[in-house]
Write a protein that holds these residues in place. Sequence first.
Motif, PDB file in Angstrom:
ATOM      1  N   THR A 214    -128.811 -17.293  50.274  1.00  0.00           N
ATOM      2  CA  THR A 214    -127.509 -16.675  50.482  1.00  0.00           C
ATOM      3  C   THR A 214    -127.356 -15.525  49.493  1.00  0.00           C
ATOM      4  OG1 THR A 214    -126.353 -18.043  48.870  1.00  0.00           O
ATOM      5  CG2 THR A 214    -126.576 -18.935  51.116  1.00  0.00           C
ATOM      6  N   PRO A 215    -126.419 -14.595  49.734  1.00  0.00           N
ATOM      7  CA  PRO A 215    -126.201 -13.531  48.746  1.00  0.00           C
ATOM      8  C   PRO A 215    -125.939 -14.074  47.347  1.00  0.00           C
ATOM      9  CG  PRO A 215    -125.098 -12.963  50.798  1.00  0.00           C
ATOM     10  CD  PRO A 215    -125.626 -14.362  50.964  1.00  0.00           C
ATOM     11  N   ASN A 216    -125.153 -15.140  47.229  1.00  0.00           N
ATOM     12  CA  ASN A 216    -124.870 -15.700  45.909  1.00  0.00           C
ATOM     13  C   ASN A 216    -126.115 -16.309  45.275  1.00  0.00           C
ATOM     14  OD1 ASN A 216    -122.184 -14.991  45.593  1.00  0.00           O
ATOM     15  ND2 ASN A 216    -121.435 -16.821  46.633  1.00  0.00           N
TER      16      ASN A 216
ATOM     17  N   GLU B  66    -120.682  -7.512  36.046  1.00  0.00           N
ATOM     18  CA  GLU B  66    -121.465  -8.627  36.589  1.00  0.00           C
ATOM     19  C   GLU B  66    -122.589  -8.076  37.469  1.00  0.00           C
ATOM     20  OE1 GLU B  66    -121.184 -12.218  36.643  1.00  0.00           O
ATOM     21  OE2 GLU B  66    -120.137 -11.760  34.776  1.00  0.00           O
ATOM     22  N   PRO B  67    -123.740  -8.735  37.493  1.00  0.00           N
ATOM     23  CA  PRO B  67    -124.816  -8.302  38.394  1.00  0.00           C
ATOM     24  C   PRO B  67    -124.386  -8.381  39.859  1.00  0.00           C
ATOM     25  CG  PRO B  67    -125.645  -9.842  36.747  1.00  0.00           C
ATOM     26  CD  PRO B  67    -124.146  -9.874  36.658  1.00  0.00           C
ATOM     27  N   THR B  68    -124.875  -7.451  40.661  1.00  0.00           N
ATOM     28  CA  THR B  68    -124.574  -7.381  42.086  1.00  0.00           C
ATOM     29  C   THR B  68    -125.804  -7.762  42.899  1.00  0.00           C
ATOM     30  OG1 THR B  68    -125.257  -5.077  42.248  1.00  0.00           O
ATOM     31  CG2 THR B  68    -122.939  -5.507  41.650  1.00  0.00           C
ATOM     32  N   LEU B  69    -125.634  -7.806  44.221  1.00  0.00           N
ATOM     33  CA  LEU B  69    -126.771  -8.058  45.098  1.00  0.00           C
ATOM     34  C   LEU B  69    -127.813  -6.955  44.942  1.00  0.00           C
ATOM     35  CD1 LEU B  69    -128.084  -9.748  47.341  1.00  0.00           C
ATOM     36  CD2 LEU B  69    -126.816  -8.377  49.012  1.00  0.00           C
TER      37      LEU B  69
ATOM     38  N   LEU C 193    -129.194 -15.309  45.714  1.00  0.00           N
ATOM     39  CA  LEU C 193    -130.025 -14.214  45.224  1.00  0.00           C
ATOM     40  C   LEU C 193    -129.436 -13.620  43.951  1.00  0.00           C
ATOM     41  CD1 LEU C 193    -131.057 -12.374  48.518  1.00  0.00           C
ATOM     42  CD2 LEU C 193    -132.321 -14.089  47.240  1.00  0.00           C
ATOM     43  N   LYS C 194    -128.113 -13.496  43.898  1.00  0.00           N
ATOM     44  CA  LYS C 194    -127.473 -12.950  42.691  1.00  0.00           C
ATOM     45  C   LYS C 194    -127.649 -13.879  41.502  1.00  0.00           C
ATOM     46  CE  LYS C 194    -123.675 -11.864  45.088  1.00  0.00           C
ATOM     47  NZ  LYS C 194    -122.294 -11.399  45.403  1.00  0.00           N
ATOM     48  N   ASP C 195    -127.787 -15.179  41.762  1.00  0.00           N
ATOM     49  CA  ASP C 195    -128.004 -16.133  40.671  1.00  0.00           C
ATOM     50  C   ASP C 195    -129.290 -15.846  39.903  1.00  0.00           C
ATOM     51  OD1 ASP C 195    -125.650 -17.527  40.979  1.00  0.00           O
ATOM     52  OD2 ASP C 195    -126.524 -19.095  42.241  1.00  0.00           O
ATOM     53  N   ARG C 196    -130.243 -15.162  40.548  1.00  0.00           N
ATOM     54  CA  ARG C 196    -131.507 -14.829  39.889  1.00  0.00           C
ATOM     55  C   ARG C 196    -131.297 -13.902  38.687  1.00  0.00           C
ATOM     56  NH1 ARG C 196    -136.154 -15.137  43.750  1.00  0.00           N
ATOM     57  NH2 ARG C 196    -137.106 -13.532  42.464  1.00  0.00           N
ATOM     58  N   VAL C 197    -130.214 -13.102  38.738  1.00  0.00           N
ATOM     59  CA  VAL C 197    -129.963 -12.160  37.638  1.00  0.00           C
ATOM     60  C   VAL C 197    -128.607 -12.423  36.975  1.00  0.00           C
ATOM     61  CG1 VAL C 197    -131.424 -10.311  38.524  1.00  0.00           C
ATOM     62  CG2 VAL C 197    -129.058 -10.485  39.323  1.00  0.00           C
ATOM     63  N   ARG C 198    -127.996 -13.581  37.292  1.00  0.00           N
ATOM     64  CA  ARG C 198    -126.667 -13.876  36.768  1.00  0.00           C
ATOM     65  C   ARG C 198    -126.671 -13.995  35.246  1.00  0.00           C
ATOM     66  NH1 ARG C 198    -122.683 -13.751  40.654  1.00  0.00           N
ATOM     67  NH2 ARG C 198    -123.639 -15.434  41.851  1.00  0.00           N
ATOM     68  N   LYS C 199    -127.818 -14.344  34.669  1.00  0.00           N
ATOM     69  CA  LYS C 199    -127.895 -14.529  33.217  1.00  0.00           C
ATOM     70  C   LYS C 199    -127.861 -13.206  32.463  1.00  0.00           C
ATOM     71  CE  LYS C 199    -132.964 -14.431  32.988  1.00  0.00           C
ATOM     72  NZ  LYS C 199    -133.197 -14.031  34.381  1.00  0.00           N
ATOM     73  N   LEU C 200    -127.983 -12.089  33.176  1.00  0.00           N
ATOM     74  CA  LEU C 200    -128.084 -10.790  32.529  1.00  0.00           C
ATOM     75  C   LEU C 200    -126.737 -10.082  32.446  1.00  0.00           C
ATOM     76  CD1 LEU C 200    -131.282  -9.435  34.329  1.00  0.00           C
ATOM     77  CD2 LEU C 200    -131.152 -10.631  32.148  1.00  0.00           C
ATOM     78  N   ASP C 201    -126.565  -9.293  31.385  1.00  0.00           N
ATOM     79  CA  ASP C 201    -125.486  -8.318  31.337  1.00  0.00           C
ATOM     80  C   ASP C 201    -126.001  -7.025  31.946  1.00  0.00           C
ATOM     81  OD1 ASP C 201    -123.592  -9.874  30.118  1.00  0.00           O
ATOM     82  OD2 ASP C 201    -123.961  -9.119  28.089  1.00  0.00           O
TER      83      ASP C 201
END
Length: 333
Positions: free
Chosen positions: A232-234, A312-315, A236-244
């Motif tokens: 899901t889009p979310n 926040e990181p985007t898609l 995939l975004k979780d892959r970079v959620r840890k980043l600023d």
Amino acid sequence: MTTDLAIEAVDLARSYRTRTGWLKPQRKTIDAVRGVSLEVGRGELFGLLGPNGAGKTTTIKMLNTLLLPTSGSARILGYDVARQPLEVRRRIGYVFGGDRGLYERLSALDNLRYFAELYGVEPREQLPRIHELLETVGLKGREKERVEGYSRGMRQKLHIARGLLHRPDVLFLDEPSIGVDPAAARELRRTVADLVRGGTTVLLTTHYMAEADELCDRIAVIASGTVRAEGTPNELKDRVRKLDVLEIQVHDAVGEEHLRRLREIEGIERATAETDGTVDVVTVHALPSHGSHASVLAALADLRTGKVTTREPTLEDAYLSIIDDTAATGSEA
């Protein structure tokens, strides 16, 4: 034939033989698609993202019977695309971006009448169906105008109406928003969302990440002819959620040396620069625990910097991270 899956592909591959050179011609095999596997449920809006040359359009053309796979298999609503192409074609529609596929000297109404005949729509059903679709895509009242006077957005709406004439269960949309202005693109997204709510399965390719994020239930990212990530889009975004994600406005030209400095800082995972013609924007993906913000500004100390923002990181960030990982493995074609 009944199945819960609208689209099923297993190790789908397509190779081309090409010839290069004149005095000493050489033949070369190009692997456009290298084993794509997908499952799309009925009524789902599935996105296929990837850079130019990744194999998206080739994959779609195999799924809609325009190209035969070199190897692997694919089914649409349970029908094999290679062995049962007529059964597949009766159940699918195909809409591609650009100006091809319409007759400019004809009106929208006459275009749809012509394609209704080609698609085998019953004569008594043609006009009611055409007027229903003109209403659906927002062209009611403009149907007697020649297509040559239509805007790009209006043409894309007509493309969608053409693809829906025979009431397909599965609709392939290959970059439908390309070249369309923002207002027309928003209307197209609304039309696509309405189709899915009505039960149509849609497979969408697009380069617009915001469009994919808004519309898609699930997304697959394809690069070098293979699927690199899916979810899901979310997810995939979780892959970079840890980043600023830092965005720094710069009033001087940003060179490769500046980007190299940034990439060497501990905790920096990506650093890129873009310009809008008046100001450069440096985008940095950093691990927040490393306190790298000050180091980033220090690396750009010889440049005139302006506004600095964190978001926040985007898609799009997730997509670029996946593509960068592909290139880093050395598997990019």
